[in-house]
Design an enzyme around this catalytic site. Structure first.
Site, short mmCIF file in Angstrom:
data_model
loop_
_atom_site.label_atom_id
_atom_site.label_comp_id
_atom_site.label_asym_id
_atom_site.label_seq_id
_atom_site.Cartn_x
_atom_site.Cartn_y
_atom_site.Cartn_z
N TYR A 157 -17.56 -24.17 -51.23
CA TYR A 157 -16.93 -25.42 -50.76
C TYR A 157 -15.93 -25.11 -49.67
O TYR A 157 -15.31 -24.03 -49.65
CB TYR A 157 -16.19 -26.11 -51.91
N TYR A 191 -23.65 -22.73 -57.91
CA TYR A 191 -22.55 -21.77 -57.73
C TYR A 191 -21.84 -21.51 -59.04
O TYR A 191 -21.98 -22.25 -60.01
CB TYR A 191 -21.56 -22.29 -56.68
N ARG A 212 -23.09 -23.60 -62.11
CA ARG A 212 -23.49 -25.00 -62.01
C ARG A 212 -24.79 -25.08 -61.21
O ARG A 212 -24.96 -24.35 -60.24
CB ARG A 212 -22.42 -25.82 -61.25
N HIS A 215 -26.15 -29.27 -56.58
CA HIS A 215 -25.88 -30.71 -56.69
C HIS A 215 -25.09 -31.21 -55.49
O HIS A 215 -24.47 -30.42 -54.77
CB HIS A 215 -25.08 -31.01 -57.97
N HIS A 217 -22.15 -34.34 -54.66
CA HIS A 217 -21.25 -35.30 -55.30
C HIS A 217 -21.22 -36.63 -54.52
O HIS A 217 -21.24 -36.61 -53.29
CB HIS A 217 -19.81 -34.79 -55.30
C1 BEZ Z 1 -17.83 -29.22 -59.04
O1 BEZ Z 1 -17.41 -29.24 -57.88
O2 BEZ Z 1 -18.93 -29.66 -59.20
C2 BEZ Z 1 -17.06 -28.62 -60.19
C3 BEZ Z 1 -16.58 -27.33 -60.08
C4 BEZ Z 1 -15.86 -26.77 -61.14
C5 BEZ Z 1 -15.64 -27.53 -62.29
C6 BEZ Z 1 -16.14 -28.82 -62.39
C7 BEZ Z 1 -16.87 -29.37 -61.33
FE FE Z 2 -19.69 -29.35 -57.16
#
Ligand code: BEZ
Ligand code: FE
Length: 290
Positions: A157, A191, A212, A215, A217
């Site tokens: 990010y 990531y 994760r 995705h 957001h």
């Molecule tokens: C996210 O950006 O998706 C995320 C990253 C760390 C913890 C929760 C959400």
């Molecule tokens: Fe994210």
């Protein structure tokens, strides 16, 4: 007052906290005392384990500041953040479900036109995300703002890059009169959550996954509708079933279909292969104020 023994201690502590004001604080604190005592009794918490937990909490506080919120990360990996989202966003079954905000949302993303490429030439596979924003009766929501943010093709990010001070892979798009939107970007990669703090240290000891799935957001906050904070996940991505923050929901998994160079979803042409995700967001009505 009665003096303390193992049997009456929980009752004494609950009764003391029941005197807290306002009433809601008393409700929260008495329930917390009951559950924390029950936890210690159930696992027969040792003094060494209690001290380790206090040290972990202190370290979590030390590493947190206005940019890094390690306690929220701890809440995320325990599934607490998702539970709180769930309890407070009980939308109609027809509406798009909500999921966690995460730490990487930045206020003030630039507003761009439909089809604008928010990757601004960053390396990666071109991706279009398009569809509609409607209410639960299928009526288009014109002029709805979709605040979009994502990691890059390496899973990083903007906030994790010290040298970047301009908006990167984030923008606000607006739906047209017919409720349609079109985002152009690059495919994000899954990531790892930040592993260099106490939460990472804890996870590392367990061997549970710290990743994760890929995705994007979305935040849609339209007057008259319940605010929707959600993600779209790439169908077939790694870690969909082991998302470390329990954010993945079936209804949010979308195929990223492959297309050759040629006509593009924004109505123009593209001279390289691209991916296309189609998704229709459905907003619930804002609940009436009590
Ligand atoms: C996210 O950006 O998706 C995320 C990253 C760390 C913890 C929760 C959400
Ligand atoms: Fe994210």
């Amino acid at each position: 007052m009665a003096f303390v023994n193992e049997d009456n201690l929980t009752d004494l502590a609950v009764r003391r906290w029941a005197t807290a004001r306002p009433d809601r604080l008393a409700e929260l604190m008495t329930a917390l005392v009951r559950h924390v005592h029950e936890f210690a009794r159930e696992v027969r918490l040792t003094e060494e384990e209690w001290a380790a937990a206090m040290e972990w909490l202190a370290a979590t506080g030390r590493i947190s500041d206005d940019k890094r919120q390690e306690f929220i990360l701890g809440s995320d990996v325990l599934g607490l953040s998702t539970l709180v989202v769930q309890l407070n966003n009980r939308f109609s079954e027809k509406a798009t479900p909500a999921t966690v905000l995460g730490p990487f949302h930045i206020d003030g993303s630039p507003t761009v036109g439909s089809g604008h490429d928010m990757s601004d030439g960053l390396p990666g596979t071109p991706l279009f995300v398009s569809g509609t924003v409607t209410d639960t009766e299928g009526r288009p929501v014109p002029g709805a703002v979709l605040d979009v943010w994502q990691a890059d093709a390496e899973g990083t990010y903007e906030a994790q890059l010290p040298d970047v001070d301009e908006a990167r892979l984030r923008a606000k798009y607006r739906t047209g009169e017919d409720g349609t939107y079109c985002v152009r970007t690059i495919a994000p990669r899954g990531y790892s959550i930040p592993m260099d703090g106490p939460v990472g240290e804890l996870i590392r000891r367990t061997g549970i996954s710290h990743y994760r799935p890929a995705h994007i957001h979305f935040l849609i906050d339209e007057p008259g509708y319940a605010r929707l904070i959600t993600h779209l996940f790439q169908q077939g991505a790694d870690y969909l079933e082991s998302d470390v923050v329990f954010g993945t929901k079936d209804a949010l998994i979308v195929p990223f279909t492959e297309h050759g160079a040629g006509p593009a979803p924004d109505g123009g042409r593209i001279d390289e292969p691209y991916l296309h995700a189609e998704f229709d967001f459905v907003l619930d009505r804002r609940p009436e104020a009590p």
